[in-house]
Structures are given as structure tokens and as C-alpha cells.
Design a protein around this motif. Structure first.
Motif, PDB file in Angstrom:
ATOM      1  N   ASN A 125       0.868  -1.156   0.000  1.00 28.72           N
ATOM      2  CA  ASN A 125       0.000   0.000   0.000  1.00 28.72           C
ATOM      3  C   ASN A 125       0.921   1.227   0.000  1.00 28.72           C
ATOM      4  OD1 ASN A 125      -1.662   2.085   0.907  1.00 28.72           O
ATOM      5  ND2 ASN A 125      -2.038   1.176   2.918  1.00 28.72           N
ATOM      6  N   PRO A 126       0.833   2.150  -0.932  1.00 27.39           N
ATOM      7  CA  PRO A 126      -0.155   2.334  -1.997  1.00 27.39           C
ATOM      8  C   PRO A 126       0.329   1.957  -3.400  1.00 27.39           C
ATOM      9  CG  PRO A 126       1.009   4.385  -1.661  1.00 27.39           C
ATOM     10  CD  PRO A 126       1.677   3.346  -0.778  1.00 27.39           C
ATOM     11  N   ALA A 127       1.636   1.668  -3.564  1.00 25.64           N
ATOM     12  CA  ALA A 127       2.157   1.565  -4.943  1.00 25.64           C
ATOM     13  C   ALA A 127       2.031   0.150  -5.516  1.00 25.64           C
ATOM     14  CB  ALA A 127       3.603   2.068  -5.002  1.00 25.64           C
ATOM     15  N   THR A 128       1.432  -0.764  -4.766  1.00 29.82           N
ATOM     16  CA  THR A 128       1.034  -2.108  -5.217  1.00 29.82           C
ATOM     17  C   THR A 128       2.179  -3.026  -5.656  1.00 29.82           C
ATOM     18  OG1 THR A 128       0.524  -1.646  -7.577  1.00 29.82           O
ATOM     19  CG2 THR A 128      -1.219  -1.165  -5.958  1.00 29.82           C
ATOM     20  N   GLN A 129       3.391  -2.835  -5.084  1.00 28.17           N
ATOM     21  CA  GLN A 129       4.446  -3.809  -5.358  1.00 28.17           C
ATOM     22  C   GLN A 129       4.006  -5.153  -4.763  1.00 28.17           C
ATOM     23  OE1 GLN A 129       4.982  -0.923  -3.621  1.00 28.17           O
ATOM     24  NE2 GLN A 129       6.604   0.237  -4.611  1.00 28.17           N
ATOM     25  N   VAL A 130       4.251  -6.234  -5.492  1.00 28.29           N
ATOM     26  CA  VAL A 130       3.839  -7.562  -5.026  1.00 28.29           C
ATOM     27  C   VAL A 130       5.074  -8.316  -4.546  1.00 28.29           C
ATOM     28  CG1 VAL A 130       2.644  -9.708  -5.634  1.00 28.29           C
ATOM     29  CG2 VAL A 130       1.980  -7.549  -6.737  1.00 28.29           C
ATOM     30  N   ALA A 131       5.065  -8.747  -3.289  1.00 23.65           N
ATOM     31  CA  ALA A 131       6.218  -9.469  -2.738  1.00 23.65           C
ATOM     32  C   ALA A 131       6.313 -10.850  -3.372  1.00 23.65           C
ATOM     33  CB  ALA A 131       6.073  -9.597  -1.223  1.00 23.65           C
ATOM     34  N   ASP A 132       7.554 -11.333  -3.504  1.00 28.89           N
ATOM     35  CA  ASP A 132       7.770 -12.675  -4.052  1.00 28.89           C
ATOM     36  C   ASP A 132       7.573 -13.669  -2.902  1.00 28.89           C
ATOM     37  OD1 ASP A 132       8.385 -14.785  -5.615  1.00 28.89           O
ATOM     38  OD2 ASP A 132      10.442 -14.168  -6.077  1.00 28.89           O
ATOM     39  N   VAL A 133       6.311 -13.790  -2.472  1.00 33.59           N
ATOM     40  CA  VAL A 133       6.012 -14.450  -1.199  1.00 33.59           C
ATOM     41  C   VAL A 133       6.425 -15.915  -1.133  1.00 33.59           C
ATOM     42  CG1 VAL A 133       4.246 -12.949  -0.218  1.00 33.59           C
ATOM     43  CG2 VAL A 133       3.614 -14.567  -1.999  1.00 33.59           C
ATOM     44  N   HIS A 134       6.192 -16.655  -2.218  1.00 26.85           N
ATOM     45  CA  HIS A 134       6.524 -18.091  -2.160  1.00 26.85           C
ATOM     46  C   HIS A 134       8.030 -18.291  -2.024  1.00 26.85           C
ATOM     47  CE1 HIS A 134       2.596 -20.128  -2.896  1.00 26.85           C
ATOM     48  NE2 HIS A 134       2.287 -18.893  -3.285  1.00 26.85           N
ATOM     49  N   ALA A 135       8.817 -17.522  -2.761  1.00 31.26           N
ATOM     50  CA  ALA A 135      10.282 -17.652  -2.680  1.00 31.26           C
ATOM     51  C   ALA A 135      10.782 -17.194  -1.307  1.00 31.26           C
ATOM     52  CB  ALA A 135      10.941 -16.837  -3.790  1.00 31.26           C
ATOM     53  N   ILE A 136      10.196 -16.130  -0.771  1.00 32.16           N
ATOM     54  CA  ILE A 136      10.600 -15.664   0.568  1.00 32.16           C
ATOM     55  C   ILE A 136      10.206 -16.715   1.615  1.00 32.16           C
ATOM     56  CG2 ILE A 136      10.264 -13.877   2.336  1.00 32.16           C
ATOM     57  CD1 ILE A 136       9.793 -11.870   0.019  1.00 32.16           C
ATOM     58  N   GLY A 137       9.043 -17.307   1.444  1.00 36.75           N
ATOM     59  CA  GLY A 137       8.586 -18.366   2.353  1.00 36.75           C
ATOM     60  C   GLY A 137       9.564 -19.535   2.363  1.00 36.75           C
ATOM     61  N   GLN A 138      10.031 -19.913   1.191  1.00 36.01           N
ATOM     62  CA  GLN A 138      10.990 -21.018   1.059  1.00 36.01           C
ATOM     63  C   GLN A 138      12.308 -20.667   1.749  1.00 36.01           C
ATOM     64  OE1 GLN A 138      10.199 -23.957  -0.104  1.00 36.01           O
ATOM     65  NE2 GLN A 138      12.265 -24.655   0.437  1.00 36.01           N
ATOM     66  N   PHE A 139      12.783 -19.435   1.502  1.00 33.35           N
ATOM     67  CA  PHE A 139      14.040 -18.980   2.116  1.00 33.35           C
ATOM     68  C   PHE A 139      13.922 -18.976   3.651  1.00 33.35           C
ATOM     69  CE2 PHE A 139      16.462 -15.259   3.776  1.00 33.35           C
ATOM     70  CZ  PHE A 139      17.736 -15.810   3.650  1.00 33.35           C
ATOM     71  N   CYS A 140      12.804 -18.474   4.153  1.00 34.63           N
ATOM     72  CA  CYS A 140      12.599 -18.423   5.614  1.00 34.63           C
ATOM     73  C   CYS A 140      12.580 -19.834   6.190  1.00 34.63           C
ATOM     74  CB  CYS A 140      11.304 -17.692   5.949  1.00 34.63           C
ATOM     75  SG  CYS A 140      11.420 -15.915   5.667  1.00 34.63           S
ATOM     76  N   LYS A 141      11.996 -20.765   5.457  1.00 32.04           N
ATOM     77  CA  LYS A 141      11.942 -22.153   5.919  1.00 32.04           C
ATOM     78  C   LYS A 141      13.364 -22.714   6.024  1.00 32.04           C
ATOM     79  CE  LYS A 141       9.656 -26.479   5.198  1.00 32.04           C
ATOM     80  NZ  LYS A 141       8.896 -27.380   4.394  1.00 32.04           N
ATOM     81  N   GLU A 142      14.169 -22.473   4.999  1.00 28.88           N
ATOM     82  CA  GLU A 142      15.554 -22.980   4.999  1.00 28.88           C
ATOM     83  C   GLU A 142      16.339 -22.445   6.181  1.00 28.88           C
ATOM     84  OE1 GLU A 142      17.096 -21.785   1.178  1.00 28.88           O
ATOM     85  OE2 GLU A 142      15.555 -23.011   0.175  1.00 28.88           O
ATOM     86  N   LYS A 143      16.092 -21.164   6.521  1.00 31.69           N
ATOM     87  CA  LYS A 143      16.889 -20.514   7.576  1.00 31.69           C
ATOM     88  C   LYS A 143      16.176 -20.505   8.932  1.00 31.69           C
ATOM     89  CE  LYS A 143      20.383 -18.992   5.004  1.00 31.69           C
ATOM     90  NZ  LYS A 143      21.735 -19.532   5.196  1.00 31.69           N
ATOM     91  N   SER A 144      15.029 -21.178   9.040  1.00 26.05           N
ATOM     92  CA  SER A 144      14.223 -21.157  10.276  1.00 26.05           C
ATOM     93  C   SER A 144      13.887 -19.740  10.726  1.00 26.05           C
ATOM     94  CB  SER A 144      14.933 -21.887  11.415  1.00 26.05           C
ATOM     95  OG  SER A 144      14.909 -23.261  11.174  1.00 26.05           O
ATOM     96  N   LEU A 145      13.575 -18.879   9.765  1.00 26.69           N
ATOM     97  CA  LEU A 145      13.174 -17.505  10.094  1.00 26.69           C
ATOM     98  C   LEU A 145      11.655 -17.431  10.158  1.00 26.69           C
ATOM     99  CD1 LEU A 145      15.404 -15.464   7.603  1.00 26.69           C
ATOM    100  CD2 LEU A 145      15.852 -15.963  10.012  1.00 26.69           C
ATOM    101  N   LEU A 146      11.172 -16.613  11.073  1.00 28.70           N
ATOM    102  CA  LEU A 146       9.742 -16.326  11.107  1.00 28.70           C
ATOM    103  C   LEU A 146       9.406 -15.485   9.883  1.00 28.70           C
ATOM    104  CD1 LEU A 146       8.504 -14.787  14.451  1.00 28.70           C
ATOM    105  CD2 LEU A 146       7.660 -16.822  13.297  1.00 28.70           C
ATOM    106  N   ALA A 167      -0.364 -21.283   2.225  1.00 22.92           N
ATOM    107  CA  ALA A 167       0.244 -21.963   1.074  1.00 22.92           C
ATOM    108  C   ALA A 167       1.535 -21.264   0.642  1.00 22.92           C
ATOM    109  CB  ALA A 167      -0.745 -22.012  -0.092  1.00 22.92           C
ATOM    110  N   ALA A 168       1.622 -19.957   0.896  1.00 23.56           N
ATOM    111  CA  ALA A 168       2.823 -19.205   0.520  1.00 23.56           C
ATOM    112  C   ALA A 168       3.964 -19.446   1.505  1.00 23.56           C
ATOM    113  CB  ALA A 168       2.504 -17.715   0.446  1.00 23.56           C
ATOM    114  N   GLY A 169       3.690 -20.160   2.579  1.00 20.72           N
ATOM    115  CA  GLY A 169       4.762 -20.473   3.533  1.00 20.72           C
ATOM    116  C   GLY A 169       4.923 -19.464   4.654  1.00 20.72           C
ATOM    117  N   ALA A 170       3.966 -18.532   4.794  1.00 24.25           N
ATOM    118  CA  ALA A 170       4.070 -17.565   5.897  1.00 24.25           C
ATOM    119  C   ALA A 170       3.922 -18.290   7.236  1.00 24.25           C
ATOM    120  CB  ALA A 170       2.995 -16.495   5.759  1.00 24.25           C
ATOM    121  N   SER A 171       4.643 -17.802   8.254  1.00 21.63           N
ATOM    122  CA  SER A 171       4.507 -18.373   9.595  1.00 21.63           C
ATOM    123  C   SER A 171       3.279 -17.783  10.276  1.00 21.63           C
ATOM    124  CB  SER A 171       5.729 -18.033  10.456  1.00 21.63           C
ATOM    125  OG  SER A 171       6.925 -18.148   9.739  1.00 21.63           O
TER     126      SER A 171
END
Ligand SMILES: *Cc1c(COP(=O)(O)O)cnc(C)c1O
Length: 414
Positions: free
Chosen positions: A157-178, A195-199
Motif C-alpha cells: 500500500n499504496p504503490a502495489t508492489q507484489v512481494a515474491d512471497v513463495h520464494a521468501i517463504g521457502q528462504f525463511c523455511k531454509e533458515k528457520s526464520l519467522l 500456502a505461501a509459507g508464511a509463519s
């Protein structure tokens, strides 16, 4: 219950999950602050966590517990905690789970108040790096040994950039990051944070979830994707038998009970009522937004439209993969230089000038001079916010009425 469609589950959730008394289909508003026990052992057992129950309404109450059940069911989580506002959910969650010396990677594209709150966390000794979350490599490059969490909005909000959520979810899983996602702008069924891997997924209930602009609220849902035994900050008191509950237990005790931004019971009931039509409203919001974005994109007095549904949007393909049934209903517009955003908003007759989003009514706001004013020019530029940007939160009105309002406003400048 999970096999049924979203709206079916939503309209039956309160009755099925919470079993309100006397066959009623809505949980009642329970205003009692205190809870009477016939036997002192009863209150002792609840305080010591041996028995579930309510003892004092700052910590928990029946109306709010019911809403938490519904919101948890909607996200497919393992539990939810409600707060008085979306900001209380964000600050309560982050301050419960992080401490001085920790490092958090946050999106550089944040809701203005969340960005200001990041400065408060920094003052308290939490290190923060800001990442361009449209690229997972940018997030990875900022990782340090004391990194504990990544915080992002799904669509900014407001410029509507879309996060690369699935890839970030995967990275967080590998590193045990919330991986904490603020998904206020694209609530279910539009986007599936689990489904995107968010904690954990945080949402301002003030916006689409309640939808009618008549109540404030916030929630954090634990999606069950994170192994809390890997998180070094959970106090031993909160390391309960079910490890899936560790995070929320600490958020409930520190973030809600101790910090005290409790949702009002009447608000919980108002939010639950609004929630019953979330999918219906959202689908109409999105359809209107797509049509309005297309109309504006083709208009000679419009310089640029920021909307993930347009094929020219830099993350259109990511949005296409992660969104179900629409691209959200926030779009931002840069008009040609000679039209001031203030004059244009004043020329709109149906659309309301207001700072809010996710309402049934269409709203317009000049963002640089209002909600992002405190952030300053440099920060606005990093966030992709131009000085003339107008944010539109598209409502559920008839599409033709909206397009006609913009047509009549443009006619005053041609
Ligand atoms: C509005 C908003 C919030 C804050 O919610 P409140 O209920 O107003 O406190 C947080 N994040 C995003 C993305 C929002 O749009």
C-alpha cells in the motif's frame, strides 16, 4: 468443514465452530470484565493454564474467542489472537517476539504507520534492514546470523508492489526464520498466506474483513508452518506442551495481556457480521478495480496506473500466480503533471476523499501529502510513491457509476 467453499464456511462458521446458545447463529456480545468461579480451585487452574477459561477480559472473552475461531478457520491456522486495531496486532506481535540485538528484514514498501513503528523498534535496539521484497535475492542478501524474522506486506500500500512471497517463504523455511505477512490488502480467498509459507499472517480487520468502515480491529493468525522450537526468544513459561502454540502463547501474554490493546467485544461481533460477506464484497471490489484500472490506463490525462491486474505491472505474473479471483482493489494513479491531485480529488463527486481502504465505498487520497507525509521525500521515493500519487480504494458501487464519476471529473480538466 474444510471441503466446503469459502462463503459457505464463512456464513456457517460462527454457528458450527462456536455453537452459540439457544440456537442463535451469532455469538452474543459479552460485556462482563470479570468471571465468577464457584470454587477457588477453578480460577487457580485457569491461571496456571491447566484448564481453558476466561478470568479477565483484557486477556480473553467469549465474543473475541469466537471471532478468533472464525478468523483462524478462514486462514487454516493453528490459532489466532485479536487486537484493538491492525497496528496493535503488528506492534503487539513484533514486540512480543523480538528483542534488542535481534535483526529483522522488513519490506521497504510498508504501510506508513508500520514504517514509522519500525523506527520505534530500532530505538529499542532491534536491528532492521529494508529489502526490496519483489526480489528474494534482495532479502537473502540482508540475512545475518542474528536475523529472526522477515516482515512484508503481500501487496504493498499504496504503490502495489507484489512481494515474491513463495520464494521468501521457502528462504525463511531454509533458515528457520519467522515469516510474518501483513495481508490486509488481499484477504482470503484472494490470497492463501499458509500456502505461501508464511509463519504468521496479520490483518487489519478494519479494512476488507469487516468492510463497512464502522469498526477497528486487528488479528494475527499462526499458520502452523513454523517450528517454534527453533525460535530462541520463547520464554520457558510459554513453552507449553503443544509446540505449535508457543508463538501465540507469548503474543497473548506479552502482546495482548501486558501491552493491553484488547479488541472490544461489541467490535468482535460487528467484525464477525461483516466477515460473512467478505468473498462476495471482495469479488465485486476486485471486478470494479480491474475495470477502473483499465479505464484509467487508457485515459490521456493519466500518466501511470499502478495495479497488479494490468499486464504492464512489474509483478503482474507473480500476482497472477498467487491471487485467486482478482488482483485486489487498491490502485494508485499518477495524473499528467498539469493536474494537481488535490484539484482532481475535489472534482470527483461520488468518490469520497478519505484516508481508509477496504470499504464498500470508493475512496481517494493524495498519499504523499497525507499518510506518507511524515516519512519524508527520500523514504517516499524508496517506497515508489510519487508526489502526485492518488490512491484509490475501490468499493462495490455499480461500475458504470464509478467510471462516470471519473469521466465527469476529467472533463473539468480537458
Ligand atoms: C490500515 C492498515 C494497517 C493498520 O490497521 P489499523 O486497523 O488501521 O490499525 C496495517 N497494515 C495495512 C497494510 C493497512 O492498510
Amino acid at each position: 468443514m474444510n471441503k466446503q467453499g469459502f462463503t459457505t464456511r464463512q456464513v456457517h462458521a460462527d454457528r458450527v465452530l462456536n455453537k452459540p446458545a439457544d440456537g442463535t447463529v451469532h455469538t452474543a456480545t459479552t460485556n462482563s470484565v470479570l468471571y465468577a468461579f464457584d470454587d477457588a480451585q477453578g480460577i487457580i487452574d485457569v491461571f496456571q493454564g491447566k484448564v481453558l477459561g476466561h478470568v479477565y477480559s483484557r486477556s480473553s472473552s467469549p465474543s473475541i474467542a469466537s471471532l478468533q475461531n472464525i478468523l483462524n478457520e478462514l486462514e487454516g491456522g493453528v490459532g489466532a489472537v485479536c487486537f484493538a486495531t491492525g497496528m496493535a496486532a503488528i506492534s503487539g506481535t513484533l514486540l512480543s517476539l523480538l528483542k534488542a540485538g535481534d535483526h529483522i528484514i522488513m519490506s521497504q514498501y510498508l504501510f506508513g504507520n508500520t514504517r514509522c513503528f519500525a523506527d520505534t523498534m530500532a530505538d529499542l535496539g532491534i536491528q532492521i534492514s529494508f529489502a526490496d521484497v519483489t526480489s528474494v535475492d534482495d532479502v537473502k542478501a540482508l540475512y545475518q546470523p542474528n536475523t529472526r524474522a522477515v516482515f512484508s506486506e503481500t501487496v504493498a500500500n499504496p504503490a502495489t508492489q507484489v512481494a515474491d512471497v513463495h520464494a521468501i517463504g521457502q528462504f525463511c523455511k531454509e533458515k528457520s526464520l519467522l515469516f510474518i505477512l501483513d495481508n490486509t490488502m488481499t484477504p482470503p480467498p484472494l490470497f492463501d498466506a499458509k500456502a505461501a509459507g508464511a509463519s504468521m499472517v496479520i490483518s487489519s480487520l478494519t479494512k476488507y474483513v469487516s468492510g463497512h468502515g464502522n469498526v477497528l480491529g486487528g488479528v494475527v493468525v499462526d499458520l502452523g508452518n513454523y517450528d517454534w522450537t527453533q525460535f530462541p526468544n520463547i520464554k520457558s513459561n510459554y513453552q507449553v506442551a503443544d509446540t505449535a502454540q508457543w508463538g501465540l502463547m507469548q503474543v497473548k501474554k506479552k502482546g495482548l495481556r501486558d501491552m493491553g490493546a484488547t479488541l472490544a467485544p461489541a467490535s468482535a461481533v460487528t467484525i464477525a457480521t461483516g466477515l460473512e460477506t467478505l468473498a462476495l464484497r471482495m469479488s465485486r471490489n476486485c471486478e470494479n478495480a480491474m475495470k477502473l484500472a483499465t479505464f484509467l490506463d487508457n485515459h490521456p490525462l493519466v500518466e501511470k496506473v499502478h495495479y497488479p491486474g494490468l499486464s504492464e505491472h512489474p509483478q503482474h505474473f507473480v500476482a497472477r500466480e498467487i491471487m485467486h479471483g482478482g488482483y485486489g482493489a487498491i490502485l494508485s494513479v499518477d495524473l499528467v503533471d498539469r493536474i494537481s491531485p488535490r484539484d482532481f480529488i475535489n472534482a470527483l463527486e461520488l468518490v469520497i476523499c478519505a484516508t481508509h481502504l477496504g470499504d464498500n465505498r470508493t475512496l481517494a487520497l493524495p498519499v504523499a501529502s497525507t499518510i506518507f507525509y511524515e516519512n519524508g521525500l527520500e523514504e517516499r521515493q524508496r517506497m515508489g510513491i510519487s508526489e502526485g500519487m492518488i490512491r484509490l480504494s475501490v468499493g462495490i458501487e455499480e461500475t458504470d457509476d464509478l467510471v462516470n464519476d471519473f469521466k465527469q471529473a476529467f472533463s473539468k480538466f480537458s
